[in-house]
Enzyme design. Structure first.
Site, mmCIF file in Angstrom:
data_model
loop_
_atom_site.group_PDB
_atom_site.id
_atom_site.type_symbol
_atom_site.label_atom_id
_atom_site.label_comp_id
_atom_site.label_asym_id
_atom_site.label_seq_id
_atom_site.Cartn_x
_atom_site.Cartn_y
_atom_site.Cartn_z
ATOM 1 N N ASN A 136 -10.350 -0.422 -0.442
ATOM 2 C CA ASN A 136 -8.897 -0.269 -0.329
ATOM 3 C C ASN A 136 -8.261 -0.833 -1.599
ATOM 4 O O ASN A 136 -8.397 -2.022 -1.877
ATOM 5 C CB ASN A 136 -8.457 -1.045 0.918
ATOM 6 C CG ASN A 136 -6.960 -1.039 1.133
ATOM 7 O OD1 ASN A 136 -6.193 -0.647 0.269
ATOM 8 N ND2 ASN A 136 -6.551 -1.491 2.302
ATOM 9 N N CYS A 189 0.815 -1.224 0.000
ATOM 10 C CA CYS A 189 0.000 0.000 0.000
ATOM 11 C C CYS A 189 0.848 1.274 0.000
ATOM 12 O O CYS A 189 0.330 2.360 -0.243
ATOM 13 C CB CYS A 189 -0.945 0.005 1.192
ATOM 14 S SG CYS A 189 -1.966 -1.468 1.257
ATOM 15 N N HIS A 203 -3.449 6.916 2.294
ATOM 16 C CA HIS A 203 -3.869 5.615 1.775
ATOM 17 C C HIS A 203 -5.277 5.318 2.294
ATOM 18 O O HIS A 203 -5.559 5.484 3.495
ATOM 19 C CB HIS A 203 -2.879 4.540 2.217
ATOM 20 C CG HIS A 203 -3.375 3.160 1.973
ATOM 21 N ND1 HIS A 203 -3.867 2.760 0.756
ATOM 22 C CD2 HIS A 203 -3.475 2.080 2.808
ATOM 23 C CE1 HIS A 203 -4.247 1.495 0.843
ATOM 24 N NE2 HIS A 203 -4.026 1.066 2.071
HETATM 25 N N1 ACO Z 1 -19.161 -9.204 8.128
HETATM 26 C C1 ACO Z 1 -19.677 -9.559 9.308
HETATM 27 N N2 ACO Z 1 -18.928 -9.995 10.325
HETATM 28 C C2 ACO Z 1 -17.602 -10.059 10.147
HETATM 29 C C3 ACO Z 1 -16.992 -9.690 8.925
HETATM 30 C C4 ACO Z 1 -17.828 -9.247 7.893
HETATM 31 N N3 ACO Z 1 -17.346 -8.880 6.698
HETATM 32 N N4 ACO Z 1 -15.668 -9.871 9.051
HETATM 33 C C5 ACO Z 1 -15.435 -10.325 10.282
HETATM 34 N N5 ACO Z 1 -16.616 -10.440 10.959
HETATM 35 C C6 ACO Z 1 -16.824 -10.885 12.313
HETATM 36 C C7 ACO Z 1 -15.719 -11.770 12.832
HETATM 37 O O1 ACO Z 1 -15.921 -13.114 12.426
HETATM 38 C C8 ACO Z 1 -15.846 -11.592 14.306
HETATM 39 O O2 ACO Z 1 -16.907 -12.397 14.754
HETATM 40 P P1 ACO Z 1 -16.796 -13.173 16.171
HETATM 41 O O3 ACO Z 1 -16.656 -12.081 17.190
HETATM 42 O O4 ACO Z 1 -18.072 -13.913 16.232
HETATM 43 O O5 ACO Z 1 -15.584 -14.016 16.053
HETATM 44 C C9 ACO Z 1 -16.293 -10.138 14.451
HETATM 45 O O6 ACO Z 1 -16.820 -9.762 13.187
HETATM 46 C C10 ACO Z 1 -15.182 -9.212 14.837
HETATM 47 O O7 ACO Z 1 -14.076 -9.467 13.980
HETATM 48 P P2 ACO Z 1 -12.770 -8.631 14.079
HETATM 49 O O8 ACO Z 1 -11.812 -9.064 13.015
HETATM 50 O O9 ACO Z 1 -12.287 -8.640 15.505
HETATM 51 O O10 ACO Z 1 -13.354 -7.204 13.713
HETATM 52 P P3 ACO Z 1 -12.754 -5.779 13.992
HETATM 53 O O11 ACO Z 1 -13.665 -5.063 14.896
HETATM 54 O O12 ACO Z 1 -11.286 -5.830 14.346
HETATM 55 O O13 ACO Z 1 -12.863 -5.117 12.588
HETATM 56 C C11 ACO Z 1 -11.487 -4.579 10.668
HETATM 57 C C12 ACO Z 1 -12.176 -5.686 11.480
HETATM 58 C C13 ACO Z 1 -12.536 -3.677 10.087
HETATM 59 C C14 ACO Z 1 -10.672 -5.218 9.576
HETATM 60 C C15 ACO Z 1 -10.581 -3.795 11.656
HETATM 61 O O14 ACO Z 1 -9.727 -4.646 12.349
HETATM 62 C C16 ACO Z 1 -9.784 -2.769 10.962
HETATM 63 O O15 ACO Z 1 -10.277 -1.732 10.607
HETATM 64 N N6 ACO Z 1 -8.479 -3.029 10.776
HETATM 65 C C17 ACO Z 1 -7.633 -2.179 10.007
HETATM 66 C C18 ACO Z 1 -7.090 -3.022 8.964
HETATM 67 C C19 ACO Z 1 -7.259 -2.476 7.585
HETATM 68 O O16 ACO Z 1 -7.862 -1.478 7.319
HETATM 69 N N7 ACO Z 1 -6.667 -3.214 6.702
HETATM 70 C C20 ACO Z 1 -6.727 -2.891 5.340
HETATM 71 C C21 ACO Z 1 -5.612 -3.539 4.667
HETATM 72 S S1 ACO Z 1 -4.119 -3.038 5.265
HETATM 73 C C22 ACO Z 1 -3.745 -1.636 4.599
HETATM 74 O O17 ACO Z 1 -4.234 -1.249 3.591
HETATM 75 C C23 ACO Z 1 -2.777 -0.869 5.357
#
Ligand code: ACO
Length: 324
Positions: free
Chosen positions: A281, A110, A251
């Site tokens: 993204n 990225c 980004h």
């Molecule tokens: N729809 C519904 N539920 C979902 C989904 C989805 N698409 N994806 C995951 N879940 C569920 C999981 O299974 C989990 O369920 P559980 O509690 O029953 O096990 C629950 O949601 C929570 O999952 P987490 O992964 O803990 O969710 P989190 O609150 O951390 O959010 C997210 C995930 C949005 C990815 C967050 O961690 C984030 O914003 N991270 C930043 C990472 C990012 O933006 N990466 C992009 C690529 S990297 C880059 O470009 C730099």
């Protein structure tokens, strides 16, 4: 001075909304949009990484008033080229007829567009090249495990490009003012994607997971802690203060990351344009696509100061300050 003289972008025609995704997997618009800000993304059907790059490049060249034969450098940032060989940059070179350019790919996930621009600028500052085409392009949809709702909903496809030129100083003190960039391979496991295993008559290894895997919370913490610091460092290196910056083009990973960075920098959200709502993204392509849309919609005025910032797998991160 080293200046961006033209920009371009291309997105696939097919749009997939969060509601579309909720019909094929256990997810919802509420879950995706409340956690990420993403509501839709463009996914390649007929489009290719090279085809979108060529479109974006042609627009950037036209705006810059630079002929393809005048280019002496093409750097393409991608983690999802159409082919391993030849490189994306060489395919673009052939397609646009940039017969005098040296062309190569740069892979920094990225941060790729930003690192490519900084690499081109370093060549220019040392007097090696004068006219560069920088591309960030991805077809990330093919890198996703479409059974993993935690990752596949986040990403999209597209390409962006910019023409960078070394021009005589025009007295405005414009162009690229400073850049800083970092890597931390020790933390690389939080955002990973395997490759083909060794397999030949003398050895055969277990295949790796060939799709993107991510520890979302670790990536979130990495982004919100490093981006404010690197932006501040680049701005200070440019001899400016954060208040002097008109636009922070970050980004486009996640709206909550961008809001957190804005808060930590104590800068208003109006200075942080976003297209992640409609594009998701797009890794190396997100910064140049957003920059092109600001440029085409006259949202950047002459002499305004812009921070470009990238962060992602590697881990890699960096920022540059430019005066438009
Ligand atoms: N729809 C519904 N539920 C979902 C989904 C989805 N698409 N994806 C995951 N879940 C569920 C999981 O299974 C989990 O369920 P559980 O509690 O029953 O096990 C629950 O949601 C929570 O999952 P987490 O992964 O803990 O969710 P989190 O609150 O951390 O959010 C997210 C995930 C949005 C990815 C967050 O961690 C984030 O914003 N991270 C930043 C990472 C990012 O933006 N990466 C992009 C690529 S990297 C880059 O470009 C730099």
């Amino acid at each position: 001075m080293i200046k961006i003289c033209g920009t371009g972008s291309a997105l696939p025609a097919h749009t997939v909304t969060n509601d579309d995704l909720s019909k094929i997997m256990d997810t919802s618009d509420e879950w995706i949009s409340s956690r990420t800000g993403i509501r839709a993304r463009h996914l390649a059907v007929e489009e290719t990484t090279t085809g979108m790059s060529v479109k974006a490049a042609e627009q950037a060249l036209e705006e810059a008033g630079v002929k393809a034969e005048e280019l002496d450098l093409i750097i393409a940032a991608t983690l999802s080229p159409d082919h391993i060989l030849p490189t994306l940059a060489c395919e673009v070179q052939a397609a646009i007829g940039a017969t005098h350019a040296v062309a190569f790919d740069l892979h920094a996930a990225c941060s790729g567009f930003l690192f490519s621009m900084n690499t081109a600028a370093a060549y220019m500052q040392s007097g090696v090249y004068k006219n560069a085409l920088i591309i960030g392009a991805e077809t990330l949809s093919k890198m996703m495990d479409w059974n993993d709702r935690g990752t596949c909903v986040l990403f999209g496809d597209g390409a962006g490009a910019a023409v960078l030129r070394e021009l005589p100083d025009d007295g405005t003190n414009g162009g690229l003012k400073a850049f800083v960039q970092y890597s931390d391979g020790a933390r690389g496991g939080v955002l990973a994607c395997g490759n083909r295993p060794v397999c030949h008559p003398f050895a055969s290894h277990e295949p790796e997971n060939q799709y993107v895997t991510m520890d979302g919370q670790a990536v979130y913490k990495f982004a919100v802690s490093t981006v404010p610091k690197v932006v501040t460092e680049a701005v200070e290196k440019a001899g400016l203060t954060l208040a002097d910056i008109d636009h922070f083009v970050l980004h486009q990973a996640n709206q909550r990351i961008i809001e957190s960075v804005a808060k930590r920098l104590k800068q208003p959200m109006e200075k942080f344009p976003m297209n992640l709502q409609d594009c998701g993204n797009i890794s190396a392509a997100s910064v140049p696509i957003l920059l092109d849309s600001l440029n085409k919609n006259d949202m950047i005025k002459a002499n305004e100061r812009i921070v470009l910032a990238g962060f992602g797998a590697g881990l890699t991160w960096g920022a540059a300050v430019i005066q438009w």
